[in-house]
Structure formats: C-alpha cells, structure tokens
Write a protein that holds these residues in place. Structure first.
Motif, PDB file in Angstrom:
ATOM      1  N   LYS A  44       9.223  71.901  88.309  1.00  0.00           N
ATOM      2  CA  LYS A  44       8.089  72.822  88.162  1.00  0.00           C
ATOM      3  C   LYS A  44       7.908  73.230  86.701  1.00  0.00           C
ATOM      4  O   LYS A  44       6.788  73.294  86.203  1.00  0.00           O
ATOM      5  N   LEU A  45       9.013  73.487  86.015  1.00  0.00           N
ATOM      6  CA  LEU A  45       8.957  73.924  84.624  1.00  0.00           C
ATOM      7  C   LEU A  45       8.375  72.851  83.729  1.00  0.00           C
ATOM      8  O   LEU A  45       7.544  73.128  82.864  1.00  0.00           O
ATOM      9  N   LEU A  46       8.780  71.590  83.950  1.00  0.00           N
ATOM     10  CA  LEU A  46       8.323  70.486  83.110  1.00  0.00           C
ATOM     11  C   LEU A  46       7.116  69.756  83.689  1.00  0.00           C
ATOM     12  O   LEU A  46       6.567  68.869  83.042  1.00  0.00           O
ATOM     13  N   ASN A  47       6.749  70.105  84.921  1.00  0.00           N
ATOM     14  CA  ASN A  47       5.625  69.462  85.613  1.00  0.00           C
ATOM     15  C   ASN A  47       5.837  67.941  85.691  1.00  0.00           C
ATOM     16  O   ASN A  47       4.988  67.156  85.258  1.00  0.00           O
ATOM     17  N   ILE A  48       6.996  67.567  86.231  1.00  0.00           N
ATOM     18  CA  ILE A  48       7.331  66.153  86.374  1.00  0.00           C
ATOM     19  C   ILE A  48       7.694  65.851  87.822  1.00  0.00           C
ATOM     20  O   ILE A  48       7.990  66.753  88.603  1.00  0.00           O
ATOM     21  N   SER A  49       7.694  64.587  88.168  1.00  0.00           N
ATOM     22  CA  SER A  49       8.009  64.141  89.531  1.00  0.00           C
ATOM     23  C   SER A  49       9.519  64.010  89.701  1.00  0.00           C
ATOM     24  O   SER A  49      10.265  63.959  88.712  1.00  0.00           O
ATOM     25  N   PRO A  50       9.980  63.921  90.958  1.00  0.00           N
ATOM     26  CA  PRO A  50      11.412  63.717  91.185  1.00  0.00           C
ATOM     27  C   PRO A  50      11.925  62.430  90.532  1.00  0.00           C
ATOM     28  O   PRO A  50      13.036  62.394  90.003  1.00  0.00           O
ATOM     29  N   GLY A  51      11.114  61.371  90.558  1.00  0.00           N
ATOM     30  CA  GLY A  51      11.516  60.107  89.946  1.00  0.00           C
ATOM     31  C   GLY A  51      11.688  60.218  88.448  1.00  0.00           C
ATOM     32  O   GLY A  51      12.623  59.644  87.863  1.00  0.00           O
ATOM     33  N   THR A  52      10.793  60.951  87.794  1.00  0.00           N
ATOM     34  CA  THR A  52      10.902  61.143  86.346  1.00  0.00           C
ATOM     35  C   THR A  52      12.162  61.926  86.015  1.00  0.00           C
ATOM     36  O   THR A  52      12.877  61.584  85.063  1.00  0.00           O
ATOM     37  N   LEU A  53      12.458  62.941  86.798  1.00  0.00           N
ATOM     38  CA  LEU A  53      13.673  63.723  86.571  1.00  0.00           C
ATOM     39  C   LEU A  53      14.905  62.841  86.762  1.00  0.00           C
ATOM     40  O   LEU A  53      15.857  62.904  85.984  1.00  0.00           O
ATOM     41  N   GLN A  54      14.881  61.993  87.770  1.00  0.00           N
ATOM     42  CA  GLN A  54      15.991  61.071  88.001  1.00  0.00           C
ATOM     43  C   GLN A  54      16.152  60.119  86.816  1.00  0.00           C
ATOM     44  O   GLN A  54      17.262  59.852  86.366  1.00  0.00           O
ATOM     45  N   ASN A  55      15.049  59.612  86.281  1.00  0.00           N
ATOM     46  CA  ASN A  55      15.104  58.724  85.114  1.00  0.00           C
ATOM     47  C   ASN A  55      15.695  59.439  83.900  1.00  0.00           C
ATOM     48  O   ASN A  55      16.456  58.837  83.131  1.00  0.00           O
ATOM     49  N   LEU A  56      15.354  60.699  83.717  1.00  0.00           N
ATOM     50  CA  LEU A  56      15.906  61.468  82.600  1.00  0.00           C
ATOM     51  C   LEU A  56      17.421  61.627  82.742  1.00  0.00           C
ATOM     52  O   LEU A  56      18.148  61.621  81.750  1.00  0.00           O
ATOM     53  N   ARG A  57      17.890  61.744  83.982  1.00  0.00           N
ATOM     54  CA  ARG A  57      19.337  61.821  84.233  1.00  0.00           C
ATOM     55  C   ARG A  57      20.002  60.477  83.976  1.00  0.00           C
ATOM     56  O   ARG A  57      21.013  60.387  83.285  1.00  0.00           O
ATOM     57  N   ILE A  58      19.405  59.417  84.530  1.00  0.00           N
ATOM     58  CA  ILE A  58      20.008  58.081  84.454  1.00  0.00           C
ATOM     59  C   ILE A  58      20.104  57.581  83.020  1.00  0.00           C
ATOM     60  O   ILE A  58      21.139  57.039  82.615  1.00  0.00           O
ATOM     61  N   ASN A  59      19.039  57.766  82.226  1.00  0.00           N
ATOM     62  CA  ASN A  59      19.071  57.238  80.858  1.00  0.00           C
ATOM     63  C   ASN A  59      19.783  58.170  79.872  1.00  0.00           C
ATOM     64  O   ASN A  59      19.830  57.897  78.681  1.00  0.00           O
ATOM     65  N   GLY A  60      20.324  59.276  80.372  1.00  0.00           N
ATOM     66  CA  GLY A  60      21.127  60.155  79.537  1.00  0.00           C
ATOM     67  C   GLY A  60      20.335  61.132  78.687  1.00  0.00           C
ATOM     68  O   GLY A  60      20.896  61.804  77.836  1.00  0.00           O
ATOM     69  N   THR A  61      19.033  61.218  78.917  1.00  0.00           N
ATOM     70  CA  THR A  61      18.213  62.157  78.153  1.00  0.00           C
ATOM     71  C   THR A  61      18.558  63.595  78.500  1.00  0.00           C
ATOM     72  O   THR A  61      18.605  64.467  77.635  1.00  0.00           O
ATOM     73  N   LEU A  62      18.822  63.838  79.778  1.00  0.00           N
ATOM     74  CA  LEU A  62      19.055  65.194  80.265  1.00  0.00           C
ATOM     75  C   LEU A  62      20.417  65.261  80.948  1.00  0.00           C
ATOM     76  O   LEU A  62      20.671  64.530  81.909  1.00  0.00           O
ATOM     77  N   SER A  63      21.285  66.114  80.445  1.00  0.00           N
ATOM     78  CA  SER A  63      22.596  66.270  81.064  1.00  0.00           C
ATOM     79  C   SER A  63      22.481  67.175  82.282  1.00  0.00           C
ATOM     80  O   SER A  63      21.551  67.972  82.405  1.00  0.00           O
ATOM     81  N   TYR A  64      23.433  67.039  83.186  1.00  0.00           N
ATOM     82  CA  TYR A  64      23.385  67.787  84.441  1.00  0.00           C
ATOM     83  C   TYR A  64      24.788  68.014  84.967  1.00  0.00           C
ATOM     84  O   TYR A  64      25.751  67.403  84.497  1.00  0.00           O
ATOM     85  N   THR A  65      24.886  68.896  85.942  1.00  0.00           N
ATOM     86  CA  THR A  65      26.133  69.162  86.642  1.00  0.00           C
ATOM     87  C   THR A  65      25.845  69.059  88.128  1.00  0.00           C
ATOM     88  O   THR A  65      24.861  69.626  88.606  1.00  0.00           O
ATOM     89  N   LYS A  66      26.699  68.334  88.838  1.00  0.00           N
ATOM     90  CA  LYS A  66      26.500  68.174  90.281  1.00  0.00           C
ATOM     91  C   LYS A  66      27.652  68.852  91.007  1.00  0.00           C
ATOM     92  O   LYS A  66      28.816  68.539  90.770  1.00  0.00           O
ATOM     93  N   ILE A  67      27.300  69.769  91.864  1.00  0.00           N
ATOM     94  CA  ILE A  67      28.281  70.466  92.685  1.00  0.00           C
ATOM     95  C   ILE A  67      27.869  70.262  94.128  1.00  0.00           C
ATOM     96  O   ILE A  67      26.792  70.713  94.547  1.00  0.00           O
ATOM     97  N   GLY A  68      28.710  69.572  94.868  1.00  0.00           N
ATOM     98  CA  GLY A  68      28.334  69.204  96.235  1.00  0.00           C
ATOM     99  C   GLY A  68      27.164  68.247  96.153  1.00  0.00           C
ATOM    100  O   GLY A  68      27.210  67.242  95.470  1.00  0.00           O
ATOM    101  N   GLY A  69      26.086  68.572  96.808  1.00  0.00           N
ATOM    102  CA  GLY A  69      24.897  67.734  96.742  1.00  0.00           C
ATOM    103  C   GLY A  69      23.799  68.322  95.877  1.00  0.00           C
ATOM    104  O   GLY A  69      22.687  67.813  95.855  1.00  0.00           O
TER     105      GLY A  69
END
Length: 101
Positions: A44-69
């Motif tokens: 919502k903040l970046l106005n992007i789709s779930p796929g775009t957010l996933q791509n940002l994670r996969i290509n290392g542009t955006l770091s993340y933390t996963k706890i459980g699911g």
C-alpha cells in the motif's frame, strides 16, 4: 427570535483562535511510523503488486525478516532503498521550437 450582533472584535478573536489552532495542527509532531511493516502495508505504501514486492525480495533490493509465515520489512530499509534510487530532477527552460527563429 433573538438577534446576535457580531462585532469586528469578535471576528478578530475568532481569527486569532483559528490561526492558533491551525498552527498547532501543522507544527505538532507527526504520528510515529511503525518500525516493522507487513507485506500488505509495504504494498500500500509503495503502491506495488505482490509480484513486484516478491521480485524486490528475490533480487536483493529489499531486505526482509520472515517469522513463521509472515514477512516483515524495516521501515528504515524502505526509506533507504527509496533514497538510493532517487533521481534528481534537472532544470530545463521551456523553449518551444516554434518560438526560436
């Protein structure tokens, strides 16, 4: 039926109070931003789709933390990525060809 007369002093007092209230609203501290955001909040903040957010994670542009699911993103990381990818505007003068001779 009662008639009330409003004087200039009344209007000036109202204006002063209104300006004081507006000044307080604009100068008050903004609401504290959450430190960790969920995927839906980031999308919502970046106005992007779930796929775009996933791509940002996969290509290392955006770091993340996963706890459980649930995947969390640091707000500071989002701001850092936005700042690093910021493109400065260049100043150009409007010079239409039909005006130049």
């Amino acid at each position: 039926m009662a008639i009330e007369v409003i004087t200039r002093e009344d209007l000036n007092e109202f204006r002063t109070l209104l300006l004081a209230d507006l000044s307080e609203m604009f100068n008050s501290k903004p609401q504290q931003q959450k430190q960790w955001l969920k995927s839906t909040e980031v999308r919502k903040l970046l106005n992007i789709s779930p796929g775009t957010l996933q791509n940002l994670r996969i290509n290392g542009t955006l770091s993340y933390t996963k706890i459980g699911g649930i995947i969390y993103y640091a707000y500071s990381d989002l701001m850092k990525v936005l700042e690093e990818n910021k493109v400065d505007a260049t100043v150009t003068l409007f010079n239409p060809k039909w005006l130049v001779r």
